[in-house]
Design a protein around this motif. Sequence first.
Motif, PDB file in Angstrom:
ATOM      1  N   VAL A   4       0.842  -1.196   0.000  1.00  0.00           N
ATOM      2  CA  VAL A   4       0.000   0.000   0.000  1.00  0.00           C
ATOM      3  C   VAL A   4       0.876   1.244   0.000  1.00  0.00           C
ATOM      4  N   GLU A   5       0.599   2.158  -0.895  1.00  0.00           N
ATOM      5  CA  GLU A   5       1.317   3.441  -0.933  1.00  0.00           C
ATOM      6  C   GLU A   5       0.290   4.560  -1.102  1.00  0.00           C
ATOM      7  N   GLU A  35      -3.963  17.395   8.932  1.00  0.00           N
ATOM      8  CA  GLU A  35      -5.361  17.755   8.689  1.00  0.00           C
ATOM      9  C   GLU A  35      -5.949  17.058   7.461  1.00  0.00           C
ATOM     10  N   ASN A  36      -5.085  16.501   6.613  1.00  0.00           N
ATOM     11  CA  ASN A  36      -5.561  15.800   5.412  1.00  0.00           C
ATOM     12  C   ASN A  36      -5.749  14.303   5.630  1.00  0.00           C
ATOM     13  N   GLY A  37      -5.488  13.831   6.831  1.00  0.00           N
ATOM     14  CA  GLY A  37      -5.628  12.413   7.120  1.00  0.00           C
ATOM     15  C   GLY A  37      -4.282  11.737   7.304  1.00  0.00           C
ATOM     16  N   THR A  38      -4.199  10.466   6.911  1.00  0.00           N
ATOM     17  CA  THR A  38      -2.981   9.670   7.100  1.00  0.00           C
ATOM     18  C   THR A  38      -2.341   9.361   5.759  1.00  0.00           C
ATOM     19  N   TRP A  39      -1.025   9.509   5.717  1.00  0.00           N
ATOM     20  CA  TRP A  39      -0.236   9.220   4.514  1.00  0.00           C
ATOM     21  C   TRP A  39       0.789   8.147   4.850  1.00  0.00           C
ATOM     22  N   PHE A  40       1.001   7.193   3.933  1.00  0.00           N
ATOM     23  CA  PHE A  40       1.984   6.127   4.139  1.00  0.00           C
ATOM     24  C   PHE A  40       2.846   5.958   2.896  1.00  0.00           C
ATOM     25  N   GLY A  41       4.141   5.815   3.105  1.00  0.00           N
ATOM     26  CA  GLY A  41       5.051   5.547   2.004  1.00  0.00           C
ATOM     27  C   GLY A  41       6.225   4.714   2.458  1.00  0.00           C
ATOM     28  N   SER A  42       6.878   4.043   1.517  1.00  0.00           N
ATOM     29  CA  SER A  42       8.029   3.217   1.874  1.00  0.00           C
ATOM     30  C   SER A  42       8.998   3.128   0.717  1.00  0.00           C
ATOM     31  N   ALA A  43      10.212   2.713   1.022  1.00  0.00           N
ATOM     32  CA  ALA A  43      11.230   2.432   0.014  1.00  0.00           C
ATOM     33  C   ALA A  43      12.104   1.302   0.551  1.00  0.00           C
TER      34      ALA A  43
END
Length: 387
Positions: A4-5, A35-43
Amino acid sequence: MAHVESPGRQKVRDAMDSAVNDLGAPSVVVQVRDENGTWFGSAGLADTVTGARRVPGEQLHTGSISKAYTAATVLRLEAEGRLGIEDTVDHWLPGAMAENGYDGTKVTIRHLLSNTSGLFSTGMAVEAQRRYSIRSAFAEHRFDVHRPEDALKLALSQPPVHRPGEAFWYSNGGFAFAAAIVEKVTGNSFESEVDRTVVRPLGLAHTFARHREETGYRGRHPRAYSKVFLKEGVRPEDVTPDNWPSMMEDPDLAPLDTTEFNSSWGWGAANVVAPLDELIVFFDAMITGSLLPADQHRRMWTTVSTEGAHWLANTRYGLGLYELTLSNGLKLRGGTGQSVGTCTFVMGTTDGRHTLAVHTNNDWLSFPVLDKVIEAEFGASGFSLDL
């Protein structure tokens, strides 16, 4: 679980990619709540052998972030009228600190939780270094079980660095004494009190303090990789601030997989396991005061200077957590935890509206990785060592 990204945050994504492709970190994962919610990223990779990717919800060994859970547990007990943070160690553990120049009648619980007790840096204890600072020794001792009395003995194995309350000096040992006091006050295990006072009230279904015999996780997790070892044959007691670079092993050696190991040596200081999303919930509660009553929240954030303590520059330490001032003047509150092969960072703005959580599964590039991500998210650098 599918990979998931989240879309967007190109600067953060570039920083993560650079951490892996340019610095050589095995992986880095970032979660942000604003304020825009949750963000997730990975490398990078959670497992360099199988090629598994990083995913949301992975359990992480949080290292010294555990100190904040210990402090929150103690402050909840104070709010319940069970103890006071100005109580002395001797009040609850008579004679437990009466050796090697320490005086438990002068050290308070507040001193323990703020790293102002005078206890030396426990991680530098010769016995700990002999067990864990050389690859072959780590392999031999990684599953050793340490009893509470072992942790307290290690904390007192070198003389005080200063008088109680005189200055800040980072020490895991103070949190071992705090954990022992929690058990004396309640009659329950320290781990069960962390669960009762912090984990369950915040609804943290996948967070736990490891019990003494535990060596791993209770859910999906990344592998951990370490390269911070002394050369084989080096005696830890011969390492000095001047000669240590020449004592370290060849940086080109392959990292050691350190995922499963027993962290009971860090009792009270480094034994909480949690995923990034629940770490954000916990630290948001610590920042906004939603878990602790006003008096205890104020005590938690009554900070002391860390200047001159060979720790992180531009910081002030509260009780189990700290405040970091970025190069642009922005103040963040939260914690950082590094252990063998893993590093976790969670910090948010003082209004509780913007929180960043980062994890990298290595211990030799951890702070450069963190700084890249902090600058990408907040527009300013954060970390340097106060040496």
